[in-house]
Write a protein that holds these residues in place. Structure first.
Motif, PDB file in Angstrom:
ATOM      1  N   ILE A 107     -10.437   9.038  -2.175  1.00 45.92           N
ATOM      2  CA  ILE A 107     -10.731   7.572  -2.038  1.00 45.92           C
ATOM      3  C   ILE A 107     -12.047   7.258  -1.517  1.00 45.92           C
ATOM      4  O   ILE A 107     -12.534   7.825  -0.778  1.00 45.92           O
ATOM      5  CB  ILE A 107      -9.716   7.182  -0.858  1.00 45.92           C
ATOM      6  N   ILE A 108     -12.595   6.228  -2.122  1.00 40.58           N
ATOM      7  CA  ILE A 108     -13.655   5.582  -1.796  1.00 40.58           C
ATOM      8  C   ILE A 108     -13.505   4.108  -1.347  1.00 40.58           C
ATOM      9  O   ILE A 108     -13.227   3.403  -2.215  1.00 40.58           O
ATOM     10  CB  ILE A 108     -14.848   5.522  -3.053  1.00 40.58           C
ATOM     11  N   HIS A 109     -13.599   3.994  -0.254  1.00 44.60           N
ATOM     12  CA  HIS A 109     -13.139   2.900   0.429  1.00 44.60           C
ATOM     13  C   HIS A 109     -14.433   1.581   0.785  1.00 44.60           C
ATOM     14  O   HIS A 109     -15.057   1.763   1.598  1.00 44.60           O
ATOM     15  CB  HIS A 109     -12.443   3.201   1.718  1.00 44.60           C
ATOM     16  N   VAL A 139       0.831  -1.340   0.002  1.00 44.54           N
ATOM     17  CA  VAL A 139       0.147   0.090   0.265  1.00 44.54           C
ATOM     18  C   VAL A 139       0.900   1.237  -0.006  1.00 44.54           C
ATOM     19  O   VAL A 139       0.605   2.345  -0.707  1.00 44.54           O
ATOM     20  CB  VAL A 139      -0.978   0.050   1.271  1.00 44.54           C
ATOM     21  N   GLN A 140       1.874   1.208   0.715  1.00 41.18           N
ATOM     22  CA  GLN A 140       2.944   2.320   0.958  1.00 41.18           C
ATOM     23  C   GLN A 140       3.615   2.629  -0.569  1.00 41.18           C
ATOM     24  O   GLN A 140       3.558   3.829  -1.095  1.00 41.18           O
ATOM     25  CB  GLN A 140       4.146   2.205   1.676  1.00 41.18           C
ATOM     26  N   ASN A 181      -2.922  10.819   5.376  1.00 39.49           N
ATOM     27  CA  ASN A 181      -4.171  11.539   5.888  1.00 39.49           C
ATOM     28  C   ASN A 181      -4.388  12.905   5.066  1.00 39.49           C
ATOM     29  O   ASN A 181      -5.285  13.849   5.625  1.00 39.49           O
ATOM     30  CB  ASN A 181      -4.172  11.829   7.248  1.00 39.49           C
ATOM     31  N   ARG A 182      -4.121  12.853   3.953  1.00 39.11           N
ATOM     32  CA  ARG A 182      -4.432  14.097   2.944  1.00 39.11           C
ATOM     33  C   ARG A 182      -5.242  13.793   1.693  1.00 39.11           C
ATOM     34  O   ARG A 182      -4.635  13.588   0.838  1.00 39.11           O
ATOM     35  CB  ARG A 182      -3.035  14.803   2.519  1.00 39.11           C
ATOM     36  N   ASN A 208      -3.793   1.184   6.890  1.00 34.63           N
ATOM     37  CA  ASN A 208      -2.857   1.300   5.686  1.00 34.63           C
ATOM     38  C   ASN A 208      -3.017   2.399   4.908  1.00 34.63           C
ATOM     39  O   ASN A 208      -2.167   2.867   4.413  1.00 34.63           O
ATOM     40  CB  ASN A 208      -2.700  -0.097   5.111  1.00 34.63           C
ATOM     41  N   LEU A 209      -4.241   2.680   4.464  1.00 31.52           N
ATOM     42  CA  LEU A 209      -4.694   3.665   3.314  1.00 31.52           C
ATOM     43  C   LEU A 209      -4.436   5.034   4.082  1.00 31.52           C
ATOM     44  O   LEU A 209      -3.902   5.983   3.533  1.00 31.52           O
ATOM     45  CB  LEU A 209      -6.114   3.330   2.931  1.00 31.52           C
TER      46      LEU A 209
END
Length: 340
Positions: free
Chosen positions: A79-81, A66-67, A115-116, A108-109
């Motif tokens: 993002i739509i999770h 993910v990183q 967080n932006r 992880n997201l």
């Protein structure tokens, strides 16, 4: 065009949302581990839209993967999770699977994207448990969850709320939706669970077409008009459109706080036996069903007050139960002829 990541985008709700995002002019990238979906959905999306959407097969529990993905896609603005384990019954039997998958993927997201972002979270009416009053509003108390699945949604909302409280660059809308059903009007995509369906409608359609045995109605002794459990069923296309409305609200900075929740449903409850009757009426198929005991983790009845989403998101459900049943049946007939 804004670039939007849709996690779980080859899944049921995710695939329909991809189409609505595309119609609204967004560039979409899909991430899915295909644990409960099929790669052929990408072909179906192409058949409907004429586009091949960018796709990355990845397990969001893999922190390093993910990183790396986030570093390579810094142009993602929203993002739509959806990606999560989602069966109430299975969560009771395998709680650690649900806690591990649903929390690791979310955290992880958030960490990898610093967080932006604008973030729309796939939450659920299960956060309400069995409400004291119906229809349930967004201000109703969140009770002790009836299942590990419901608990993952409650805790995920807490994670998002607490994170936005200390990070002004993260803007979140959690959509607490009710029971999504139905399929796309083309009948080219719909609900396609792996193995035995955990949800009512795909089991009904698979039973009607001869793929499954009798349908079990879990309980006919609830304190409801016909004794069966009541839910607020929402057409998946209406639900997909709500995600686009939520994303636009975040982009346009119309929210008065960094974290908001909205109920997404029709505002009307329908019982299991009423669903069966509606399916039989619309399709002309006679269903074979039996009454069984109540199922662990199920609540008696829940349906939502959707005034807030109608007014603040400028969104409203348009498709009724009959269209939900009709489209679900057309999809089932399609995949019988065109198996995945």
């Amino acid at each position: 065009m804004a670039k939007i990541l849709v996690t779980g985008g080859t899944g049921y709700i995710g695939s329909h949302t991809v189409l609505e995002l595309d119609k609204a002019g967004y560039e979409v990238i899909i991430v899915d581990n295909l644990s409960n979906s099929n790669i052929k959905i990408l072909t179906q999306l192409h058949a409907i839209s004429g586009k091949w959407f960018e796709f990355v097969q990845m397990d969001l529990q893999d922190e390093h993967a993910v990183q790396q993905f986030a570093e390579e896609n810094r142009d993602i603005t929203g993002i739509i999770h959806f990606a999560a384990s989602k069966a109430v019954g299975e969560s009771v039997e395998k709680p650690l699977k649900y806690y591990k998958n649903n929390f690791y993927s979310l955290i992880n997201l958030l960490v990898s994207f610093n967080n932006r972002m604008d973030f729309v979270f796939s939450s659920s009416c299960t956060v309400y448990g069995q409400p004291d009053h119906l229809p349930v509003t967004e201000s109703a108390p969140v009770k002790k969850a009836e299942s590990p699945y419901g608990n993952t949604k409650q805790i995920a909302e807490e994670i998002l709320s607490e994170t936005t409280a200390v990070n002004a660059d993260l803007r979140v809308i959690a959509l607490r939706y009710f029971n999504p059903v139905g399929a796309h009007e083309t009948a080219l995509i719909g609900e396609l669970p792996n193995g035995v369906p955990a949800n009512l409608i795909p089991f009904i359609t698979q039973s009607a077409i001869g793929k499954r045995g009798p349908i079990t109605v879990y309980g006919n002794d609830y304190e409801t008009p016909d004794g069966s459990a009541i839910r607020d069923y929402i057409h998946v296309v209406d639900l997909a459109k709500a995600h686009v409305k939520a994303l636009k609200r975040l982009e346009e900075k119309k929210a008065d706080r960094n974290y908001e929740v909205f109920n997404i449903g029709t505002g009307k409850g329908t019982s299991v036996l009423e669903i069966i009757a509606a399916f039989e009426e619309v399709t002309g198929e006679k269903l074979d069903y039996k009454i069984g005991p109540r199922r662990a983790g199920d609540v008696m009845q829940v349906y939502g007050d959707v005034q807030k989403s109608n007014e603040e998101l400028a969104w409203k459900a348009e498709l009724d139960i009959k269209e939900m049943m009709r489209s679900a049946w057309e999809w089932e007939k399609y995949i019988k002829i065109n198996p995945f």
